[in-house]
Design a protein around this motif. Structure first.
Motif, mmCIF file in Angstrom:
data_model
loop_
_atom_site.group_PDB
_atom_site.id
_atom_site.type_symbol
_atom_site.label_atom_id
_atom_site.label_comp_id
_atom_site.label_asym_id
_atom_site.label_seq_id
_atom_site.Cartn_x
_atom_site.Cartn_y
_atom_site.Cartn_z
ATOM 1 N N THR A 155 49.190 43.322 43.290
ATOM 2 C CA THR A 155 48.422 42.446 42.399
ATOM 3 C C THR A 155 47.957 41.204 43.147
ATOM 4 O O THR A 155 46.811 40.753 42.980
ATOM 5 C CB THR A 155 49.258 42.059 41.162
ATOM 6 O OG1 THR A 155 49.764 43.260 40.597
ATOM 7 C CG2 THR A 155 48.430 41.322 40.123
ATOM 8 N N LEU A 156 48.845 40.658 43.988
ATOM 9 C CA LEU A 156 48.445 39.488 44.781
ATOM 10 C C LEU A 156 47.237 39.857 45.662
ATOM 11 O O LEU A 156 46.275 39.084 45.773
ATOM 12 C CB LEU A 156 49.608 39.003 45.658
ATOM 13 C CG LEU A 156 50.730 38.269 44.899
ATOM 14 C CD1 LEU A 156 51.962 38.091 45.799
ATOM 15 C CD2 LEU A 156 50.256 36.916 44.388
ATOM 16 N N ALA A 157 47.278 41.057 46.245
ATOM 17 C CA ALA A 157 46.146 41.504 47.075
ATOM 18 C C ALA A 157 44.902 41.673 46.201
ATOM 19 O O ALA A 157 43.780 41.329 46.610
ATOM 20 C CB ALA A 157 46.494 42.816 47.783
ATOM 21 N N GLY A 158 45.098 42.183 44.999
ATOM 22 C CA GLY A 158 43.972 42.363 44.071
ATOM 23 C C GLY A 158 43.353 41.027 43.680
ATOM 24 O O GLY A 158 42.125 40.899 43.579
ATOM 25 N N VAL A 159 44.194 40.022 43.467
ATOM 26 C CA VAL A 159 43.687 38.690 43.125
ATOM 27 C C VAL A 159 42.901 38.146 44.323
ATOM 28 O O VAL A 159 41.811 37.576 44.167
ATOM 29 C CB VAL A 159 44.851 37.742 42.721
ATOM 30 C CG1 VAL A 159 44.402 36.296 42.645
ATOM 31 C CG2 VAL A 159 45.443 38.195 41.383
ATOM 32 N N ALA A 160 43.424 38.352 45.527
ATOM 33 C CA ALA A 160 42.724 37.892 46.741
ATOM 34 C C ALA A 160 41.338 38.553 46.820
ATOM 35 O O ALA A 160 40.333 37.902 47.133
ATOM 36 C CB ALA A 160 43.545 38.221 47.981
ATOM 37 N N ARG A 161 41.290 39.833 46.481
ATOM 38 C CA ARG A 161 40.008 40.569 46.527
ATOM 39 C C ARG A 161 39.037 39.968 45.509
ATOM 40 O O ARG A 161 37.856 39.755 45.810
ATOM 41 C CB ARG A 161 40.263 42.053 46.252
ATOM 42 C CG ARG A 161 39.201 42.980 46.824
ATOM 43 C CD ARG A 161 39.651 44.438 46.815
ATOM 44 N NE ARG A 161 40.873 44.649 47.575
ATOM 45 C CZ ARG A 161 42.047 45.017 47.061
ATOM 46 N NH1 ARG A 161 42.171 45.241 45.757
ATOM 47 N NH2 ARG A 161 43.102 45.172 47.823
ATOM 48 N N LEU A 162 39.534 39.683 44.332
ATOM 49 C CA LEU A 162 38.662 39.078 43.309
ATOM 50 C C LEU A 162 38.146 37.712 43.769
ATOM 51 O O LEU A 162 36.959 37.394 43.601
ATOM 52 C CB LEU A 162 39.429 38.893 41.988
ATOM 53 C CG LEU A 162 39.671 40.133 41.143
ATOM 54 C CD1 LEU A 162 40.551 39.793 39.938
ATOM 55 C CD2 LEU A 162 38.339 40.716 40.662
ATOM 56 N N LEU A 163 39.041 36.915 44.361
ATOM 57 C CA LEU A 163 38.624 35.578 44.823
ATOM 58 C C LEU A 163 37.519 35.710 45.856
ATOM 59 O O LEU A 163 36.553 34.943 45.872
ATOM 60 C CB LEU A 163 39.829 34.830 45.427
ATOM 61 C CG LEU A 163 40.938 34.429 44.438
ATOM 62 C CD1 LEU A 163 42.150 33.849 45.180
ATOM 63 C CD2 LEU A 163 40.420 33.415 43.404
ATOM 64 N N ASN A 164 37.666 36.711 46.710
ATOM 65 C CA ASN A 164 36.671 36.927 47.765
ATOM 66 C C ASN A 164 35.359 37.461 47.184
ATOM 67 O O ASN A 164 34.283 36.923 47.450
ATOM 68 C CB ASN A 164 37.266 37.868 48.814
ATOM 69 C CG ASN A 164 36.320 38.076 49.964
ATOM 70 O OD1 ASN A 164 35.382 38.865 49.853
ATOM 71 N ND2 ASN A 164 36.529 37.347 51.055
ATOM 72 N N GLN A 165 35.462 38.483 46.345
ATOM 73 C CA GLN A 165 34.241 39.113 45.793
ATOM 74 C C GLN A 165 33.445 38.171 44.901
ATOM 75 O O GLN A 165 32.228 38.300 44.800
ATOM 76 C CB GLN A 165 34.622 40.353 44.964
ATOM 77 C CG GLN A 165 35.013 41.542 45.806
ATOM 78 C CD GLN A 165 35.648 42.654 44.970
ATOM 79 O OE1 GLN A 165 35.945 42.468 43.792
ATOM 80 N NE2 GLN A 165 35.846 43.809 45.600
ATOM 81 N N HIS A 166 34.132 37.236 44.264
ATOM 82 C CA HIS A 166 33.432 36.331 43.339
ATOM 83 C C HIS A 166 33.085 34.997 43.986
ATOM 84 O O HIS A 166 32.754 34.030 43.295
ATOM 85 C CB HIS A 166 34.255 36.154 42.054
ATOM 86 C CG HIS A 166 34.285 37.405 41.225
ATOM 87 N ND1 HIS A 166 33.481 37.610 40.128
ATOM 88 C CD2 HIS A 166 34.993 38.551 41.392
ATOM 89 C CE1 HIS A 166 33.707 38.817 39.622
ATOM 90 N NE2 HIS A 166 34.624 39.412 40.368
ATOM 91 N N GLY A 167 33.165 34.977 45.309
ATOM 92 C CA GLY A 167 32.714 33.795 46.058
ATOM 93 C C GLY A 167 33.591 32.571 45.850
ATOM 94 O O GLY A 167 33.143 31.435 46.037
ATOM 95 N N ILE A 168 34.849 32.804 45.501
ATOM 96 C CA ILE A 168 35.750 31.656 45.301
ATOM 97 C C ILE A 168 36.493 31.330 46.596
ATOM 98 O O ILE A 168 36.747 30.172 46.912
ATOM 99 C CB ILE A 168 36.738 31.949 44.147
ATOM 100 C CG1 ILE A 168 35.934 32.142 42.847
ATOM 101 C CG2 ILE A 168 37.787 30.848 43.987
ATOM 102 C CD1 ILE A 168 36.703 32.770 41.705
#
Ligand code: GLY
Ligand code: MN
Ligand code: MN
Length: 428
Positions: A285-298
């Motif tokens: 999940t932590l990796a998934g959150v990292a992916r979301l942060l990256n994909q959404h330009g955060i």
């Protein structure tokens, strides 16, 4: 149907307790529901909730002052029957359950004189000569993680009720309601008093969605409603549901992030099967959150770089979930044996409440989140100067607060059962 499930539940519990009687060389186990407690120097009492180890035995809410006595023969319920003209006496609930029990109304503690010699006590101290037998408590807590079909049916019902509330809450929010009004809509739809919900409702609009255990309820209608985060459940025979939904009103970047989180949540749920390490799911999940942060330009750092710097934890600071049952954070989540061996949560995820490998018929929550919490963002800037995050973008997302999506899941060997999504899909 429920009668048959209850009868089987009772058989399972009696079997577990009789193993414990042998293990601890006992003749009987007394479990206290607990007594009323009062506000300091006041004659008003706190809302009462029976000790879960006593509640587990009955298909109704157990009143204060009752006791359960488990022996090798028929189990006994000591029912509080003190005469008192100020209050209405608790009537003993009608029903099939009564066939399985010896029921003894009692207006004093005289019943304890007929207890056998070797007795162990569980529960809050309420009889002069008894205190809780801690290693027996630990022994029984271990088994409680595995739910009987009756318990799963209770959790299913608690989930069904809660989804009615979430639906009503979302409707109220879309009509401009305040947090307090959303809360009242939830209570009305679930037909619960605020003291009956399994935990205080969390109803956060906009920035308040970033406060993990936000319990205040503003009576001010939002000037510009953006986000609603409701974390609220319901109770059935003492069993709790624990559900979170995040609702948005606009079709914007934040809504896309909510959608991304929903996909991540369902992906994590799909892996919650027998034998899976929950700690491993938390890492995923932590990796998934990292992916979301990256994909959404955060955050422009790669997933790997973010994980090395613990960036996701500044946005997702809590654990992935916990055991669910008679207690919202049910007992035994870190206990790896009946004797009480504990496996603590990993150092870098200290709030993870479940370190036990998943087993058939455990019921757990899966509740990933992603929040914009000013205190943690300051901490990130101080601890990780090379955080790679777009602070301007984050600034624009602060008014939305954050996201949490929480479902209640039954563990099976192949496909987990998502009680929450099942219940939502049956609405209307
Ligand atoms: N509602 C508390 C929790 O989600 O754990
Ligand atoms: Mn929750
Ligand atoms: Mn939870």
């Amino acid at each position: 149907m429920e009668n048959a499930l209850y009868a089987r539940h009772l058989e399972t519990l009696l079997r577990r307790y009789r193993v414990a009687l042998d293990e601890f060389k006992l003749d009987a186990i007394v479990i206290a529901a607990g007594t009323l407690s009062y506000y300091f120097k006041d004659d008003n009492s706190h809302p009462f909730k029976a000790f879960s180890f006593a509640q587990q035995w009955f298909p109704f809410d157990l009143p204060a002052g009752s006791y359960v006595v488990i022996k090798r023969d028929k189990p006994e319920l000591i029912w509080p029957a003190k005469q008192d003209f100020w209050h209405m006496l608790n009537a003993i609930p009608e029903g099939e359950w009564q066939h399985h029990w010896l029921i003894t109304p009692a207006d004093s503690n005289a019943w304890t004189s007929s207890l056998p010699n070797k007795v162990a006590y569980l529960g809050p101290a309420s009889l002069p000569e008894y205190t809780q037998h801690e290693s027996l408590y630990t022994w029984l807590a271990f088994d409680r993680a595995i739910k009987t079909p009756y318990e799963i049916a209770c959790l299913e019902e608690a989930t069904r009720i809660a989804t009615l509330g979430h639906h009503a809450a979302q409707q109220a929010f879309s009509q401009g309601a305040s947090e307090f009004e959303v809360h009242l809509a939830y209570l009305a739809a679930t037909q619960q008093d605020a003291s009956e919900t399994p935990y205080p409702n969390i109803v956060g609009i906009n920035e308040h969605a970033a406060v993990l255990h936000y319990e205040q309820k503003s009576r001010q209608r939002p000037f510009r409603p953006l986000t609603l985060l409701v974390d609220a459940g319901a109770s059935h025979h003492g069993y709790a549901s624990d559900i979170t939904r995040t609702t948005t009103l606009l079709n914007d970047d934040f809504a896309a992030l909510v959608e991304g989180m929903d996909t991540l949540e369902q992906h994590i749920v799909s892996q919650a099967v027998t034998g899976t390490s929950f700690v491993e799911l938390h890492y995923q999940t932590l990796a998934g959150v990292a992916r979301l942060l990256n994909q959404h330009g955060i955050c422009r750092l790669s997933v790997e770089e973010q994980l090395i710097k613990h960036i996701p934890q500044y946005f997702f600071p809590h654990g992935l979930g916990h055991l669910l049952g008679l207690q919202v954070h049910d007992v035994g989540g870190k206990q790896h044996s009946a004797k009480g061996d504990i496996v603590d949560s990993p150092k870098e995820s200290p709030f993870l409440r479940l370190t036990r490998p998943l087993q058939e018929n455990m019921v757990i929550t899966i509740e990933p989140g992603l929040y914009f919490i000013p205190m943690l963002l300051d901490k990130m800037r101080a601890e990780q100067p090379q955080h790679g995050c777009d602070m301007e973008k984050i600034e624009s997302l602060l008014p939305y607060g954050g996201i949490r999506i929480e479902d209640n899941i039954v563990i099976h060997t192949e496909t987990p059962r998502n009680l929450t999504r099942e219940a939502f899909s049956k609405l209307n």
